[in-house]
Write an enzyme that holds these catalytic residues in place. Structure first.
Site, PDB file in Angstrom:
ATOM      1  CB  SER A  95      42.463  45.144  41.293  1.00  0.00           C
ATOM      2  OG  SER A  95      41.812  45.546  40.110  1.00  0.00           O
ATOM      3  CG  HIS A 100      34.388  46.864  38.635  1.00  0.00           C
ATOM      4  ND1 HIS A 100      34.823  46.994  39.938  1.00  0.00           N
ATOM      5  CD2 HIS A 100      35.242  45.992  38.044  1.00  0.00           C
ATOM      6  CE1 HIS A 100      35.895  46.248  40.127  1.00  0.00           C
ATOM      7  NE2 HIS A 100      36.166  45.612  38.999  1.00  0.00           N
ATOM      8  CG  LEU A 101      28.049  44.563  36.625  1.00  0.00           C
ATOM      9  CD1 LEU A 101      26.648  44.375  36.068  1.00  0.00           C
ATOM     10  CD2 LEU A 101      28.333  43.483  37.646  1.00  0.00           C
TER      11      LEU A 101
HETATM   12  P1  AMP Z   1      38.815  43.995  39.021  1.00  0.00           P
HETATM   13  O1  AMP Z   1      40.153  43.310  38.950  1.00  0.00           O
HETATM   14  O2  AMP Z   1      37.646  43.092  38.752  1.00  0.00           O
HETATM   15  O3  AMP Z   1      38.672  44.793  40.293  1.00  0.00           O
HETATM   16  O4  AMP Z   1      38.808  45.007  37.808  1.00  0.00           O
HETATM   17  C1  AMP Z   1      39.278  46.323  37.885  1.00  0.00           C
HETATM   18  C2  AMP Z   1      39.386  46.822  36.477  1.00  0.00           C
HETATM   19  O5  AMP Z   1      39.463  48.221  36.507  1.00  0.00           O
HETATM   20  C3  AMP Z   1      40.619  46.313  35.727  1.00  0.00           C
HETATM   21  O6  AMP Z   1      40.209  45.633  34.550  1.00  0.00           O
HETATM   22  C4  AMP Z   1      41.402  47.592  35.433  1.00  0.00           C
HETATM   23  O7  AMP Z   1      42.049  47.548  34.184  1.00  0.00           O
HETATM   24  C5  AMP Z   1      40.295  48.638  35.471  1.00  0.00           C
HETATM   25  N1  AMP Z   1      40.724  49.992  35.816  1.00  0.00           N
HETATM   26  C6  AMP Z   1      41.460  50.381  36.888  1.00  0.00           C
HETATM   27  N2  AMP Z   1      41.592  51.719  36.897  1.00  0.00           N
HETATM   28  C7  AMP Z   1      40.923  52.184  35.820  1.00  0.00           C
HETATM   29  C8  AMP Z   1      40.683  53.482  35.277  1.00  0.00           C
HETATM   30  N3  AMP Z   1      41.168  54.582  35.859  1.00  0.00           N
HETATM   31  N4  AMP Z   1      39.953  53.579  34.141  1.00  0.00           N
HETATM   32  C9  AMP Z   1      39.455  52.475  33.548  1.00  0.00           C
HETATM   33  N5  AMP Z   1      39.639  51.234  34.005  1.00  0.00           N
HETATM   34  C10 AMP Z   1      40.358  51.078  35.128  1.00  0.00           C
END
Ligand code: AMP
Length: 114
Positions: A95, A100-101
């Site tokens: 998303s 990111h890990l």
């Molecule tokens: P992914 O679905 O693997 O792309 O993971 C994205 C992650 O980023 C999700 O677990 C979200 O909760 C996290 N996330 C999105 N925006 C933020 C933010 N501003 N600070 C910390 N975590 C975030």
């Protein structure tokens, strides 16, 4: 990238709960934790996902993995076990389009993942 939320966190334009930082990467608490410990480890340099990395990034990728283990140790989940996950693309559920890990732990992890 100017419109990337994780670049903004890396540049301190958006706040996050940072748990580790060095010249190459940053680790911070996930906003929507899926486990008692849920930390994201990102490169400061913008890479969209693992699929965006090249041979030039091999050292950086290794460093990110080492930092995941360091974070796990600092969070007290190294001994019991932890999971590192990275998503690439729509079907994997990525998303945020900045590599990111996810470091997850503090509860039993199911397998296979959903
Ligand atoms: P992914 O679905 O693997 O792309 O993971 C994205 C992650 O980023 C999700 O677990 C979200 O909760 C996290 N996330 C999105 N925006 C933020 C933010 N501003 N600070 C910390 N975590 C975030």
């Amino acid at each position: 990238m100017s419109d990337c939320i994780f670049c903004k966190i890396a540049n301190k334009e958006i706040s996050a709960t940072i748990v580790y930082e060095d010249d190459l990467c940053l680790a911070f608490e996930d906003l929507n934790p899926q486990a008692p410990v849920h930390v994201l480890v990102i490169p400061k340099q913008h890479l969209t996902s693992l699929a965006d990395a090249s041979e030039e990034d091999v050292e950086l990728l290794g460093h990110l993995c080492r930092v995941c283990d360091k974070v796990a140790a600092e969070k007290g989940i190294k001994e019991d076990g932890y999971r590192v996950v990275t998503n690439h693309g729509e079907k994997a559920g990525q998303s945020v389009l900045h590599l990111h890990l996810h470091v997850l732990g503090g509860r039993p992890m199911n397998w296979p993942p959903g």
